[in-house]
Design an enzyme around this catalytic site. Structure first.
Site, PDB file in Angstrom:
ATOM      1  N   ASP A  11       0.885  -1.158   0.000  1.00  0.00           N
ATOM      2  CA  ASP A  11       0.000   0.000   0.000  1.00  0.00           C
ATOM      3  C   ASP A  11       0.928   1.214   0.000  1.00  0.00           C
ATOM      4  OD1 ASP A  11      -2.220   1.675   0.174  1.00  0.00           O
ATOM      5  OD2 ASP A  11      -2.250   1.593   2.356  1.00  0.00           O
ATOM      6  N   GLU A  72      -1.132  -1.319  -4.679  1.00  0.00           N
ATOM      7  CA  GLU A  72      -2.378  -0.587  -4.884  1.00  0.00           C
ATOM      8  C   GLU A  72      -2.155   0.448  -5.976  1.00  0.00           C
ATOM      9  OE1 GLU A  72      -5.495   0.590  -1.810  1.00  0.00           O
ATOM     10  OE2 GLU A  72      -4.422   2.476  -2.173  1.00  0.00           O
ATOM     11  N   ASP A 145      -2.588   0.956   6.987  1.00  0.00           N
ATOM     12  CA  ASP A 145      -1.835   0.791   5.734  1.00  0.00           C
ATOM     13  C   ASP A 145      -1.324  -0.649   5.599  1.00  0.00           C
ATOM     14  OD1 ASP A 145      -1.462   3.858   5.010  1.00  0.00           O
ATOM     15  OD2 ASP A 145      -0.984   3.588   7.128  1.00  0.00           O
TER      16      ASP A 145
END
Length: 188
Positions: A11, A72, A145
């Site tokens: 992430d 991501e 996260d």
């Protein structure tokens, strides 16, 4: 876990870059290998911050030797500074995957949320809760996260068989929602 796929989920972020490593078997059962966050100080120049992130990701790559990296996908945000930092950290992650000879993929937040919760607009707590449930964890993965990184890794691993019906011959609601989110993202 025999014939498991080891996925490093990332992430991306400049201040906190979430990392999660999971082993996922063909039956989609998953085991937590590693979870954490690489942090860089806001007082550092951008080049040094990216170097800190790169060093942290290299350490995870060396320690856990994933088969694939899932990141991501940078998604439109109102705050340009945030999207720039996210894009830069994402670029570092994708570069390191290539340097290590690993396939890399990106997934939108809605794809990940749909894969994990069955709902493409799920909130952070719903994602954390489902990640904890899937990985059979006693507590929610922290920080958020890091939980997102695990969700990205799970989404990617499940994607390789998303069109494969379950034992009953039909997709689960979460699998259908994920497939719908993936089709919507492909049209963008």
């Amino acid at each position: 876990m025999a014939s498991a796929l080891r996925v490093l989920g990332i992430d991306p972020g400049l201040t906190r870059c979430g990392v999660g490593v999971v082993d996922v078997a063909r039956d989609r059962s998953a085991t937590l290998v590693h979870v954490g966050a690489v942090r860089s100080g806001t007082e550092l120049p951008i080049g040094e911050r990216l170097a800190v992130i790169a060093a942290g990701l290299r350490s995870v790559l060396a320690a856990h030797r994933p088969d694939v990296v899932a990141v991501e996908r940078v998604f439109a945000q109102q705050n340009r500074a945030t999207v720039m930092g996210t894009a830069q950290a994402s670029g570092v992650a994708l570069l390191l995957a290539a340097e290590h000879g690993l396939p890399a993929a990106t997934h939108t937040p809605s794809e990940v949320k749909a894969a994990i919760t069955g709902y493409g607009s799920a909130d952070k707590l719903q994602v954390q809760t489902m990640v904890a449930r899937v990985l059979r964890l006693d507590a929610l993965p922290q920080p958020a996260d890091a939980a997102d990184a695990l969700a990205i890794a799970l989404c990617h691993a499940w994607r390789r068989g998303s069109a494969t019906p379950g034992a009953s011959g039909a997709l689960t609601p979460a699998q259908r929602a994920w497939a719908d989110a993936e089709r919507a993202a492909a049209r963008r």
